[in-house]
Enzyme design. Structure first.
Site, PDB file in Angstrom:
ATOM      1  CG  HIS A  76      25.134 -58.868  13.187  1.00  0.00           C
ATOM      2  ND1 HIS A  76      26.093 -58.096  13.363  1.00  0.00           N
ATOM      3  CD2 HIS A  76      25.492 -59.616  12.077  1.00  0.00           C
ATOM      4  CE1 HIS A  76      27.107 -58.478  12.620  1.00  0.00           C
ATOM      5  NE2 HIS A  76      26.675 -59.229  11.642  1.00  0.00           N
ATOM      6  NE  ARG A  77      29.158 -62.419  13.282  1.00  0.00           N
ATOM      7  CZ  ARG A  77      29.293 -62.099  11.774  1.00  0.00           C
ATOM      8  NH1 ARG A  77      28.718 -62.793  10.887  1.00  0.00           N
ATOM      9  NH2 ARG A  77      30.254 -61.051  11.492  1.00  0.00           N
TER      10      ARG A  77
END
Ligand code: UD1
Ligand code: UDP
Length: 360
Positions: free
Chosen positions: A205-206
């Protein structure tokens, strides 16, 4: 109104960190209230953690939702300022490094309300990460700084924070893991998802991995390189879903994308996995305790203790498939070291310091 502590939570990683602190303060009969900022709001990103971790219903839900960094942070700030004017807490407790954390820190400091930061002192030294900015600002403004590891204490000392403010207490995220270990059923989770004996769990998710089209394409190639070798289950954070789907991530027969999972289901899958691929902070710590090899798709980590004392290893999108092949060939270790004080009692240590501080 008696003196009370107010906890500010809002995003998924806040919930497992706050749960043991709230429980330990309850045992000491310290009056407390819980705020949910609404930064995360999907059932699977928020409410399920309240149910599974026994968190009390929030006293206040600010309902801010998603937005750009400035809009989201500002919305939390204006609503918290009104709340603090009305409620006048004796101490504000914030967790981790999300926008809800820094927003509450700024409001508390400007209103001269004492501030406690749980998970203080972590540093990636990478200011392209919004979390690093949030950590620096929050720590600079905090009166009580609760550190999970010795390197975090050292960073705070180097930045000029007085030693009296810093408390090395261990890791409340690990309190939650150890407190729920009996419910974290690897066999049941594997069966529920009809996985074979060997599988990998992934979370991604970064922004640096999922926000850009080229990054999403490179990530897809790397993940397909893993799926060529082993079955992959990816409970996908909503942030990158559309871009990763467009990049073709979902199109590999051995890579299964599912919605974000509840804590108990997720940790069950991690516990039984051959390895984990992630860019999450918390997952680097949880795999360290469970002895599951963790390949972190980032150029740095603010949690180096998970490398020096744990199962974590940094990889790039280019190196991931080859590194995974070595990990799968070696298998899981039977013994591994555990960082100091990651023993399930961090919440109690934090509560002891807070109770003492309230008495003085
Ligand atoms: C935030 C934290 C990050 C943390 C992550 C954990 C900041 C700056 N970032 O990132 O440090 O690792 O949470 O999960 O605070 N969305 C939904 N439903 C939700 C929540 C979000 O669909 O319940 C989508 C929205 O499109 C939103 C996007 O995810 O715009 C990003 O959400 P946001 O809270 O801004 O940041 P995260 O990427 O979740
Ligand atoms: N987690 C979960 N279900 C998922 C993904 C994560 O229960 O599908 C839990 C896990 O315990 C993890 C925590 O949520 O440590 C926070 O993870 P996230 O990656 O969202 O945040 P970060 O730690 O990167 O800030």
């Amino acid at each position: 109104m008696p003196e009370f502590v107010i906890h500010i939570t809002g995003a998924r990683p806040n919930f497992p960190k706050a749960a043991p602190v709230i429980r330990a303060l309850n045992r000491r009969e310290v009056p407390q209230e819980l705020v949910h900022t609404g930064q995360h709001y999907d059932e699977q990103m928020s409410e399920i953690f309240f149910r599974q971790l026994g968190l009390p219903e929030p006293d206040v839900d600010l309902g801010v939702g998603s937005g750009t960094h400035a809009r989201q942070t500002a919305a939390i700030m204006t609503r918290l300022e009104d709340l603090f004017v009305d409620r006048k807490p004796a101490l504000v407790v914030v967790y981790g490094d999300v926008n809800s954390t820094v927003a509450a820190a700024l409001v508390s400091a400007k209103m001269q309300i004492p501030l406690a930061h749980v998970e203080a002192g972590l540093r990636s030294f990478d200011l392209t990460m919004p979390e690093e900015i949030n950590r620096l600002v929050t720590d600079r403004l905090s009166d009580l700084l609760f550190a999970t590891s010795a390197d975090a204490v050292a960073h705070l000392g180097n930045e000029g924070v007085h030693a009296q403010k810093i408390h090395l207490v261990g890791n409340p995220m690990i309190d939650t893991l150890l407190a729920n270990l009996d419910r974290i059923d690897a066999e049941g989770a594997r069966a529920a998802y009809a996985l074979s004996d060997h599988y990998v769990v992934a979370t991604l998710h970064r922004p640096a991995n999922v926000d850009g089209t080229a990054d999403a394409q490179e990530l897809t190639k790397a993940m397909h390189g893993v799926a060529d070798q082993v079955e992959v289950l990816l409970p996908l954070h909503p942030r990158g879903r559309a871009r990763l789907e467009d990049a073709g991530l979902f199109d590999h027969p051995r890579l299964r994308v599912v919605d974000p999972l509840g804590y108990v289901e997720f940790m069950g899958l991690v516990r039984g996995a051959d390895a984990v691929v992630t860019d999450s902070g918390g997952v680097q710590e949880e795999t360290t305790i469970l002895g599951v090899p963790c390949l972190t798709l980032r150029p740095n980590t603010e949690r180096p203790v998970t490398i020096t004392h744990g199962t974590n290893r940094l990889v790039t999108r280019e190196t991931l498939p080859d590194v995974m092949s070595g990990v799968l060939a070696r298998g899981r270790a039977t013994t591994w070291p555990i960082p100091a004080l990651w023993d399930g009692h961090a919440g109690e240590r934090i509560a002891a310091v807070v109770a003492d501080w309230l008495d003085t």
